[in-house]
Design a protein around this motif. Sequence first.
Motif, PDB file in Angstrom:
ATOM      1  N   MET A 195       0.845  -1.265  -0.116  1.00  0.00           N
ATOM      2  CA  MET A 195       0.100  -0.011  -0.031  1.00  0.00           C
ATOM      3  C   MET A 195       0.782   1.223   0.092  1.00  0.00           C
ATOM      4  N   ASP A 196       1.802   1.234  -0.928  1.00  0.00           N
ATOM      5  CA  ASP A 196       2.601   2.564  -1.033  1.00  0.00           C
ATOM      6  C   ASP A 196       3.414   2.884   0.284  1.00  0.00           C
ATOM      7  N   GLY A 197       3.807   1.916   0.964  1.00  0.00           N
ATOM      8  CA  GLY A 197       4.752   2.166   2.366  1.00  0.00           C
ATOM      9  C   GLY A 197       3.768   2.688   3.428  1.00  0.00           C
ATOM     10  N   ILE A 198       2.530   2.791   3.274  1.00  0.00           N
ATOM     11  CA  ILE A 198       1.550   3.506   4.322  1.00  0.00           C
ATOM     12  C   ILE A 198       0.830   2.230   4.972  1.00  0.00           C
ATOM     13  N   ASP A 199       0.892   2.158   6.267  1.00  0.00           N
ATOM     14  CA  ASP A 199       0.275   1.137   6.673  1.00  0.00           C
ATOM     15  C   ASP A 199      -1.394   1.257   6.871  1.00  0.00           C
ATOM     16  N   VAL A 200      -1.997   0.083   7.177  1.00  0.00           N
ATOM     17  CA  VAL A 200      -3.528   0.324   7.160  1.00  0.00           C
ATOM     18  C   VAL A 200      -4.217   1.201   8.123  1.00  0.00           C
ATOM     19  N   SER A 201      -3.527   1.194   9.439  1.00  0.00           N
ATOM     20  CA  SER A 201      -3.927   2.011  10.307  1.00  0.00           C
ATOM     21  C   SER A 201      -3.890   3.504  10.117  1.00  0.00           C
ATOM     22  N   GLN A 202      -2.815   3.964   9.250  1.00  0.00           N
ATOM     23  CA  GLN A 202      -2.822   5.280   9.025  1.00  0.00           C
ATOM     24  C   GLN A 202      -4.040   5.848   7.873  1.00  0.00           C
ATOM     25  N   TRP A 203      -4.526   4.696   6.878  1.00  0.00           N
ATOM     26  CA  TRP A 203      -5.259   5.067   6.060  1.00  0.00           C
ATOM     27  C   TRP A 203      -6.682   4.960   6.947  1.00  0.00           C
ATOM     28  N   ALA A 204      -6.894   4.045   7.739  1.00  0.00           N
ATOM     29  CA  ALA A 204      -8.190   3.988   8.772  1.00  0.00           C
ATOM     30  C   ALA A 204      -8.288   5.336   9.166  1.00  0.00           C
ATOM     31  N   MET A 205      -7.261   5.592  10.112  1.00  0.00           N
ATOM     32  CA  MET A 205      -7.278   6.958  10.954  1.00  0.00           C
ATOM     33  C   MET A 205      -7.751   8.186   9.878  1.00  0.00           C
TER      34      MET A 205
END
Length: 138
Positions: free
Chosen positions: A1-11
Amino acid sequence: MDGIDVSQWAMSAAQALITAMTTDLWAGARDRFAGLLARRPESAGEVAEELDDARQQLLDAGVTEEAAEETSAEWVSRFRRALTRDPSLVEEIRTLLEEQNVEAPAASGRFTQNFSATGGGIVFNQGTGTQANQVHSK
């Protein structure tokens, strides 16, 4: 995911959701968020009702920071589960964030921080993601 973790997207998605809940454009935003979070298209109506209930609770609480954080926590978990189940939802979330004028999470690169203490001092550091800590005593 482009080096971005799921938690960052969820927040970020939950932040956009809370922002949308407090605007006059809620009905359209609600349907978009419900469609994103529904496991099956036929359950979007049920999710929309849950979103409306959450919005009403937020409004009844006076849209305080505490109420927004409490509401956000529940939806962060829901977004995290949805993204874990289907990572391709990132693009739809990215579009929603743009529509809500919420900044998308930035890719986090690898970085190193070095700390030292003298005179028997202790250093504390807190961050997110995967961390490797080494302690060297002299």
